[in-house]
Design an enzyme around this catalytic site. Structure first.
Site, PDB file in Angstrom:
ATOM      1  N   GLY A  14     -16.232  41.871 -11.460  1.00 26.97           N
ATOM      2  CA  GLY A  14     -15.656  40.958 -12.752  1.00 26.97           C
ATOM      3  C   GLY A  14     -16.106  39.567 -12.211  1.00 26.97           C
ATOM      4  CB  ALA A  15     -18.851  38.405 -10.098  1.00 27.20           C
ATOM      5  CB  ALA A  16     -19.456  37.370 -15.600  1.00 27.84           C
ATOM      6  N   GLY A  17     -16.248  36.694 -14.771  1.00 25.67           N
ATOM      7  CA  GLY A  17     -15.107  36.246 -15.688  1.00 25.67           C
ATOM      8  C   GLY A  17     -14.544  34.866 -15.197  1.00 25.67           C
ATOM      9  CD  GLN A  18     -11.975  31.579 -18.130  1.00 24.58           C
ATOM     10  OE1 GLN A  18     -11.549  30.580 -17.495  1.00 24.58           O
ATOM     11  NE2 GLN A  18     -13.094  31.603 -19.135  1.00 24.58           N
ATOM     12  CG  ASP A 161       3.256  36.981  -8.150  1.00 27.74           C
ATOM     13  OD1 ASP A 161       3.231  36.618  -9.307  1.00 27.74           O
ATOM     14  OD2 ASP A 161       2.551  38.330  -7.898  1.00 27.74           O
ATOM     15  CG  HIS A 189       0.979  40.866 -10.094  1.00 27.00           C
ATOM     16  ND1 HIS A 189       1.194  39.449  -9.865  1.00 27.00           N
ATOM     17  CD2 HIS A 189       0.097  40.874 -11.211  1.00 27.00           C
ATOM     18  CE1 HIS A 189       0.729  38.833 -10.695  1.00 27.00           C
ATOM     19  NE2 HIS A 189      -0.265  39.561 -11.678  1.00 27.00           N
TER      20      HIS A 189
HETATM   21  P1  NAX Z   1     -11.953  37.476 -17.454  1.00 28.16           P
HETATM   22  O1  NAX Z   1     -11.615  38.550 -18.578  1.00 28.16           O
HETATM   23  O2  NAX Z   1     -12.358  36.202 -17.583  1.00 28.16           O
HETATM   24  O3  NAX Z   1     -12.861  38.322 -16.654  1.00 28.16           O
HETATM   25  C1  NAX Z   1     -12.846  39.780 -16.567  1.00 28.16           C
HETATM   26  C2  NAX Z   1     -14.287  39.978 -16.015  1.00 28.16           C
HETATM   27  O4  NAX Z   1     -14.203  41.470 -15.717  1.00 28.16           O
HETATM   28  C3  NAX Z   1     -15.258  40.033 -17.244  1.00 28.16           C
HETATM   29  O5  NAX Z   1     -16.335  39.200 -16.830  1.00 28.16           O
HETATM   30  C4  NAX Z   1     -15.394  41.617 -17.396  1.00 28.16           C
HETATM   31  O6  NAX Z   1     -16.846  41.597 -18.117  1.00 28.16           O
HETATM   32  C5  NAX Z   1     -15.197  42.199 -16.409  1.00 28.16           C
HETATM   33  N1  NAX Z   1     -15.023  43.739 -16.158  1.00 28.16           N
HETATM   34  C6  NAX Z   1     -14.510  44.364 -17.353  1.00 28.16           C
HETATM   35  N2  NAX Z   1     -14.524  45.694 -16.950  1.00 28.16           N
HETATM   36  C7  NAX Z   1     -15.337  45.712 -15.760  1.00 28.16           C
HETATM   37  C8  NAX Z   1     -15.966  46.871 -15.169  1.00 28.16           C
HETATM   38  N3  NAX Z   1     -15.568  48.181 -15.250  1.00 28.16           N
HETATM   39  N4  NAX Z   1     -16.625  46.644 -14.004  1.00 28.16           N
HETATM   40  C9  NAX Z   1     -16.928  45.365 -13.430  1.00 28.16           C
HETATM   41  N5  NAX Z   1     -16.334  44.187 -14.396  1.00 28.16           N
HETATM   42  C10 NAX Z   1     -15.857  44.351 -15.261  1.00 28.16           C
HETATM   43  O7  NAX Z   1     -10.467  37.570 -16.825  1.00 28.16           O
HETATM   44  P2  NAX Z   1     -10.156  36.973 -15.728  1.00 28.16           P
HETATM   45  O8  NAX Z   1      -9.205  35.851 -15.997  1.00 28.16           O
HETATM   46  O9  NAX Z   1     -10.981  36.592 -14.731  1.00 28.16           O
HETATM   47  O10 NAX Z   1      -8.822  38.025 -14.865  1.00 28.16           O
HETATM   48  C11 NAX Z   1      -9.365  39.381 -14.337  1.00 28.16           C
HETATM   49  C12 NAX Z   1      -8.192  40.192 -14.002  1.00 28.16           C
HETATM   50  O11 NAX Z   1      -7.358  39.488 -13.044  1.00 28.16           O
HETATM   51  C13 NAX Z   1      -7.444  40.555 -15.055  1.00 28.16           C
HETATM   52  O12 NAX Z   1      -7.219  41.948 -15.068  1.00 28.16           O
HETATM   53  C14 NAX Z   1      -5.911  39.735 -14.902  1.00 28.16           C
HETATM   54  O13 NAX Z   1      -4.839  40.289 -15.537  1.00 28.16           O
HETATM   55  C15 NAX Z   1      -5.985  39.844 -13.509  1.00 28.16           C
HETATM   56  N6  NAX Z   1      -5.173  38.828 -12.864  1.00 28.16           N
HETATM   57  C16 NAX Z   1      -4.461  39.074 -11.663  1.00 28.16           C
HETATM   58  C17 NAX Z   1      -3.680  38.315 -11.043  1.00 28.16           C
HETATM   59  C18 NAX Z   1      -3.022  38.856  -9.778  1.00 28.16           C
HETATM   60  O14 NAX Z   1      -2.094  37.868  -9.152  1.00 28.16           O
HETATM   61  N7  NAX Z   1      -3.128  40.066  -9.291  1.00 28.16           N
HETATM   62  C19 NAX Z   1      -3.394  36.800 -11.372  1.00 28.16           C
HETATM   63  C20 NAX Z   1      -4.429  36.496 -12.312  1.00 28.16           C
HETATM   64  C21 NAX Z   1      -5.058  37.413 -13.342  1.00 28.16           C
HETATM   65  O15 NAX Z   1      -4.121  37.428 -14.505  1.00 28.16           O
END
Ligand code: NAX
Length: 335
Positions: A14-18, A161, A189
């Site tokens: 998910g490295a391209a994400g936020q 958290d 979580h």
């Molecule tokens: P984004 O939607 O910006 O990025 C997610 C990335 O994952 C995207 O680039 C997408 O293409 C990629 N992706 C989706 N399916 C995939 C797969 N099968 N293989 C590889 N990559 C895949 O989300 P972002 O804000 O970066 O958040 C990512 C995750 O972190 C979410 O599930 C979010 O709920 C979770 N979080 C967890 C937290 C925690 O404390 N555990 C806090 C922050 C965040 O809410």
């Protein structure tokens, strides 16, 4: 590699994400030793390859001395081959109106596939931190498909958290945040998590010697920590990224360096049934390094009935999610 003696191979999904964007430039903070460099393996879906290549370009343009090499891929074999540390962020977000079972199913399939790929290609001493939500259950699914990797090497993130709890407490009572210790998160979580203020210390003494307002600690603090994620989403239109990346760095530092003399910290770990959780699930506990340098759940914590009830409620939610995964055929047999 030019002139350095060690490399640490880290894979980020998910490295391209936020979160990836906020995390990647900070990974150098993990290295306490200038002779170590990082091979960065960045994984995301095919459709995200152009964006991920741009992220890699930006990392190159930072001229970081700690990067040995960057690999950009949508292929799990390439992503996990020889990987020693994995941060699994990539997950499907919950869509409006989506049932929790559907969310678990869609993500379970991702983490099932990634668990199997980790098993096949990663270093067997790998440490895996699951961030993508529902992170406890995704970690549970993942480890169940990585049977050659010891289960205790899978973690889910509860550090964000914990950090939120530190910050709320410091702000409410005008405390020096650096003097707060042992404020840990129990359970899932999710909004059922429990922030354990009773064992927290301030300036080395029980925090309850400084704060008499138990109502605030037992109710307001709990709600504030549980609702902070939604509050950020409402204000920003997107979930926490910078603070999530920061919590990943804090978690990884704890995992890579057991000798920093930490007190207790929050980590979702493989449960052996401690404090009544279902064995085999991934549960956030107050953790520490024991005298042999092993990451363990802090033992012998005495919990009053009210605290026990709250924690049991969160543990039950984790067990129910695990049962749902079994119903959805995401788990064949527990480890
Ligand atoms: P984004 O939607 O910006 O990025 C997610 C990335 O994952 C995207 O680039 C997408 O293409 C990629 N992706 C989706 N399916 C995939 C797969 N099968 N293989 C590889 N990559 C895949 O989300 P972002 O804000 O970066 O958040 C990512 C995750 O972190 C979410 O599930 C979010 O709920 C979770 N979080 C967890 C937290 C925690 O404390 N555990 C806090 C922050 C965040 O809410």
């Amino acid at each position: 590699m030019s002139g350095s003696s060690r490399v640490l191979t880290i894979t980020i999904t998910g490295a391209a994400g936020q979160i990836g964007y906020a995390l990647l430039p900070r990974l150098g903070e993990l290295l306490f030793d200038v002779d170590t460099k990082i091979v960065l393996k960045l994984h995301d879906l095919d459709v995200c390859m152009p964006a991920l290549k741009a992220v890699a370009m930006e990392l190159e343009d930072c001229a970081f001395s700690w990067i040995d090499k960057i690999v950009v891929t949508s292929n799990l074999k390439e992503a996990f081959d020889g990987c020693q540390m994995a941060v699994l962020i990539g997950a499907k977000p919950r869509q409006k109106g989506m049932e929790r079972a559907e969310l678990l199913k869609q993500n379970g399939l991702i983490f099932k596939e990634q668990g199997a790929a980790l098993n096949q290609y990663a270093d067997k001493n790998i440490q895996v931190l699951v961030v993508g939500n529902p992170c406890n259950t995704n970690a549970y699914v993942c480890l169940n498909h990585a049977r050659d990797i010891p289960s205790h090497r899978f973690y889910s993130m509860s550090m964000l958290d914990q950090n939120r709890a530190y910050s709320f407490l410091a702000k409410q009572y005008d405390l020096d945040i650096a003097m707060i210790e042992n404020l840990c998160i129990w359970g899932n979580h999710s909004p059922t998590m429990y922030t354990d203020y009773e064992r927290a210390l301030y300036n080395g003494k029980p925090i309850l010697e400084y704060i008499q307002d138990r109502q605030w600690l037992a109710n307001d603090l709990q709600e504030k920590v549980a609702n902070r994620g939604s509050e950020v989403i409402a204000a920003r239109g997107a979930s926490s990224s910078a603070s999530a990346a920061n919590a990943i760095i804090d978690s990884l530092i704890v995992l890579v360096d057991s000798e920093q003399g930490y007190g207790s910290f929050s980590m979702g770990v493989y449960s052996n049934g401690e404090y009544g959780a279902q064995p085999g699930t991934i549960v956030s506990y107050p953790c520490h390094y024991d005298s042999k340098g092993r990451l363990r759940v802090v033992p012998n914590i005495s919990l009053d009935a009210a605290t026990q009830k709250r924690i049991a409620h969160s543990f039950a939610e984790i067990s129910n999610e695990a049962a749902l995964c079994r119903d959805l055929d995401l788990i064949i047999n527990d480890h």
